[in-house]
Motif scaffolding. Structure first.
Motif, mmCIF file in Angstrom:
data_model
loop_
_atom_site.group_PDB
_atom_site.id
_atom_site.type_symbol
_atom_site.label_atom_id
_atom_site.label_comp_id
_atom_site.label_asym_id
_atom_site.label_seq_id
_atom_site.Cartn_x
_atom_site.Cartn_y
_atom_site.Cartn_z
ATOM 1 N N ALA A 178 0.821 -1.217 0.000
ATOM 2 C CA ALA A 178 0.000 0.000 0.000
ATOM 3 C C ALA A 178 0.857 1.271 0.000
ATOM 4 C CB ALA A 178 -0.924 -0.002 1.221
ATOM 5 N N ALA A 179 2.176 1.108 0.019
ATOM 6 C CA ALA A 179 3.046 2.285 -0.027
ATOM 7 C C ALA A 179 3.144 2.795 -1.470
ATOM 8 C CB ALA A 179 4.431 1.914 0.487
ATOM 9 N N PHE A 180 3.691 3.987 -1.640
ATOM 10 C CA PHE A 180 3.879 4.550 -2.992
ATOM 11 C C PHE A 180 2.562 4.566 -3.769
ATOM 12 C CE2 PHE A 180 8.663 3.693 -4.026
ATOM 13 C CZ PHE A 180 9.022 4.294 -2.846
ATOM 14 N N TYR A 181 1.441 4.812 -3.075
ATOM 15 C CA TYR A 181 0.174 4.708 -3.812
ATOM 16 C C TYR A 181 0.118 5.726 -4.949
ATOM 17 C CZ TYR A 181 -1.287 8.557 -0.728
ATOM 18 O OH TYR A 181 -1.352 9.745 -0.055
ATOM 19 N N TRP A 182 0.947 6.762 -4.858
ATOM 20 C CA TRP A 182 0.956 7.790 -5.902
ATOM 21 C C TRP A 182 1.364 7.234 -7.270
ATOM 22 C CZ3 TRP A 182 5.961 7.731 -7.507
ATOM 23 C CH2 TRP A 182 6.941 7.373 -6.566
ATOM 24 N N HIS A 183 2.128 6.139 -7.287
ATOM 25 C CA HIS A 183 2.629 5.723 -8.598
ATOM 26 C C HIS A 183 1.617 4.950 -9.441
ATOM 27 C CE1 HIS A 183 4.784 1.616 -7.573
ATOM 28 N NE2 HIS A 183 3.562 1.647 -7.127
ATOM 29 N N HIS A 184 0.429 4.703 -8.839
ATOM 30 C CA HIS A 184 -0.621 4.055 -9.635
ATOM 31 C C HIS A 184 -1.343 5.058 -10.533
ATOM 32 C CE1 HIS A 184 0.075 0.372 -7.485
ATOM 33 N NE2 HIS A 184 -0.014 1.022 -6.345
ATOM 34 N N ASP A 185 -1.143 6.336 -10.248
ATOM 35 C CA ASP A 185 -1.807 7.376 -11.034
ATOM 36 C C ASP A 185 -0.817 8.527 -11.131
ATOM 37 O OD1 ASP A 185 -3.587 9.107 -12.203
ATOM 38 O OD2 ASP A 185 -4.539 9.678 -10.311
ATOM 39 N N TRP A 186 0.280 8.298 -11.839
ATOM 40 C CA TRP A 186 1.451 9.165 -11.753
ATOM 41 C C TRP A 186 1.763 9.746 -13.120
ATOM 42 C CZ3 TRP A 186 7.050 6.924 -11.516
ATOM 43 C CH2 TRP A 186 7.963 7.924 -11.178
ATOM 44 N N ASP A 187 2.049 11.044 -13.133
ATOM 45 C CA ASP A 187 2.417 11.649 -14.423
ATOM 46 C C ASP A 187 3.921 11.562 -14.677
ATOM 47 O OD1 ASP A 187 3.570 13.496 -12.779
ATOM 48 O OD2 ASP A 187 2.445 15.215 -13.524
ATOM 49 N N GLY A 188 4.642 10.910 -13.769
ATOM 50 C CA GLY A 188 6.079 10.734 -13.959
ATOM 51 C C GLY A 188 6.912 11.875 -13.400
ATOM 52 N N GLY A 189 6.241 12.882 -12.847
ATOM 53 C CA GLY A 189 6.971 14.039 -12.317
ATOM 54 C C GLY A 189 7.078 14.019 -10.800
ATOM 55 N N THR A 190 7.273 15.194 -10.241
ATOM 56 C CA THR A 190 7.477 15.281 -8.787
ATOM 57 C C THR A 190 6.301 15.944 -8.071
ATOM 58 O OG1 THR A 190 8.653 17.368 -9.060
ATOM 59 C CG2 THR A 190 9.990 15.370 -9.004
ATOM 60 N N ILE A 191 5.232 16.195 -8.812
ATOM 61 C CA ILE A 191 4.068 16.819 -8.176
ATOM 62 C C ILE A 191 3.513 15.873 -7.107
ATOM 63 C CG2 ILE A 191 1.664 17.567 -8.547
ATOM 64 C CD1 ILE A 191 2.584 18.532 -11.329
ATOM 65 N N GLY A 192 3.237 16.421 -5.945
ATOM 66 C CA GLY A 192 2.680 15.612 -4.859
ATOM 67 C C GLY A 192 3.732 14.995 -3.960
ATOM 68 N N ALA A 193 5.007 15.117 -4.351
ATOM 69 C CA ALA A 193 6.067 14.519 -3.524
ATOM 70 C C ALA A 193 6.167 15.212 -2.162
ATOM 71 C CB ALA A 193 7.407 14.594 -4.251
ATOM 72 N N ASP A 194 5.592 16.390 -2.056
ATOM 73 C CA ASP A 194 5.701 17.130 -0.781
ATOM 74 C C ASP A 194 4.433 17.005 0.064
ATOM 75 O OD1 ASP A 194 4.051 18.542 -2.428
ATOM 76 O OD2 ASP A 194 5.007 20.494 -2.099
ATOM 77 N N ARG A 195 3.634 15.968 -0.216
ATOM 78 C CA ARG A 195 2.398 15.804 0.573
ATOM 79 C C ARG A 195 2.702 15.546 2.046
ATOM 80 N NH1 ARG A 195 -1.084 12.565 -3.845
ATOM 81 N NH2 ARG A 195 1.010 11.900 -4.329
ATOM 82 N N PRO A 196 1.928 16.167 2.950
ATOM 83 C CA PRO A 196 2.185 15.945 4.392
ATOM 84 C C PRO A 196 1.851 14.524 4.846
ATOM 85 C CG PRO A 196 0.538 17.704 4.037
ATOM 86 C CD PRO A 196 0.894 17.171 2.686
ATOM 87 N N PHE A 197 0.915 13.870 4.177
ATOM 88 C CA PHE A 197 0.472 12.510 4.501
ATOM 89 C C PHE A 197 -0.243 12.465 5.858
ATOM 90 C CE2 PHE A 197 1.261 7.939 5.666
ATOM 91 C CZ PHE A 197 0.392 7.429 4.718
#
Ligand SMILES: Nc1ncnc2c1ncn2[C@@H]1O[C@H](COP(=O)(O)OP(=O)(O)O)[C@@H](O)[C@H]1O
Ligand SMILES: [Mg+2]
Length: 222
Positions: free
Chosen positions: A118-137
Motif C-alpha cells: 500500500a506504499a507509494f500509492y501515488w505511482h498508480h496514477d502518476w504523471d512521472g513528475g514530482t508533483i505531490g512529492a511534498d504531501r504531508p500525509f
C-alpha cells in the motif's frame, strides 16, 4: 525488512540473545528466484502466499515461526525505533501500518516490517513528475506506533542523512527492469528509474513537512 539495522534495543516476545552483528540492507536481499518454498508451512493462508511467490522476488525473507505484532499485548517498542518506522512510513506514504493491520512481525526478538503493497500509492496514477512529492500525509495519524514515536525530529534528520542520492539509486538499481512499468515515467527502464529517483529525492526534501505532520498528529493522540 528488519528494524534491527536501525535499533538493536527492541526485544519483543522473541527467543535467544540479540544477534548484534546482523545488519540488514537492500544489498543483502537481491532479487532471486523462489520456487515452491514453504510447502511444509502449517498455516494454509501463509502456504498459499508462499506458493504464489514463485518466480522473481526482491527483498523476500521467510520468517519461520514469526509472531504478529499485537498492540494489545503492549510489548514496548523503544521510542527511537518507533520514530524511525513512523518516519519511514511517512516517507513512503504507507497507509497499512494501523492498529487493526500493523503489518509488523516479531521474529527472533526483532521487529520486522512486512507488506508494503500500500506504499507509494501515488505511482498508480502518476504523471512521472514530482508533483505531490511534498504531501504531508495526514493518514500518518492512524499509524500503530505513532504514540510511541517520541523522537520524530531525530528520525527525520536520520532519514535525510541516510537517504543519499546514492542510496536511492542503489535501491532502484535492485528493481528488475520488468517491474518498472509506469508508462508516464518515460520510455525504458533507465528513464523510469530516473523519474522514480527524482520523485524520491523530492519526497526526501519534504521531510520537514511530513515529519511536522506526524508530530502534530501524535500530539492529538498522546
Ligand atoms: N516474510 C514472512 N515470513 C513469515 N510469515 C509471513 C511473512 N510475510 C507475511 N507473513 C505472514 O502472512 C500474513 C499476511 O502477510 P501480508 O504480507 O501482510 O499479506 P496481506 O496482503 O494478506 O496483508 C502475515 O500476517 C504473516 O503472518
Ligand atoms: Mg498485510
Amino acid at each position: 525488512m528488519t528494524a534491527s539495522s536501525t535499533s538493536r534495543s527492541s526485544r519483543g516476545p522473541g527467543r535467544g540473545p540479540p544477534r548484534s552483528s546482523r545488519r540488514s540492507s537492500p544489498a543483502r536481499w537481491r532479487a532471486r528466484s523462489a520456487c515452491a518454498f514453504g510447502r511444509t508451512e502449517g498455516d494454509p493462508e501463509i502456504r498459499d502466499l508462499l506458493a504464489r511467490s514463485a518466480g522473481l522476488n526482491l527483498g523476500v525473507a521467510y520468517l519461520a515461526g514469526a509472531v504478529g505484532f499485537d498492540p494489545a499485548a503492549r510489548v514496548p517498542v523503544p521510542g527511537a525505533l518507533a520514530s524511525l518506522i513512523v518516519a519511514f512510513d511517512a516517507f513512503v506514504m504507507n497507509v497499512d501500518r494501523t492498529v487493526k493491520n500493523p503489518n509488523l512481525l516479531w521474529w527472533r526478538g526483532e521487529l520486522w516490517l512486512i507488506d508494503h503493497g500500500a506504499a507509494f500509492y501515488w505511482h498508480h496514477d502518476w504523471d512521472g513528475g514530482t508533483i505531490g512529492a511534498d504531501r504531508p500525509f495526514a493518514l500518518i495519524r492512524e499509524h500503530v506506533l505513532l504514540p510511541a514515536a517520541d523522537a520524530l525530529a531525530d528520525a527525520g534528520a536520520r532519514l535525510g542523512d541516510r537517504l543519499t542520492d546514492e542510496a536511492v539509486d542503489e535501491a532502484l538499481a535492485l528493481v528488475p527492469d520488468a517491474w518498472l512499468t509506469a508508462p508516464a515515467a518515460g520510455a525504458g527502464p533507465a528513464a523510469r528509474r530516473a523519474a522514480y529517483a527524482a520523485h524520491l529525492r523530492a519526497r526526501r526534501q519534504a521531510a520537514p513537512t511530513f515529519i511536522g505532520e506526524a508530530v502534530r498528529a501524535r500530539a492529538q493522540r498522546v
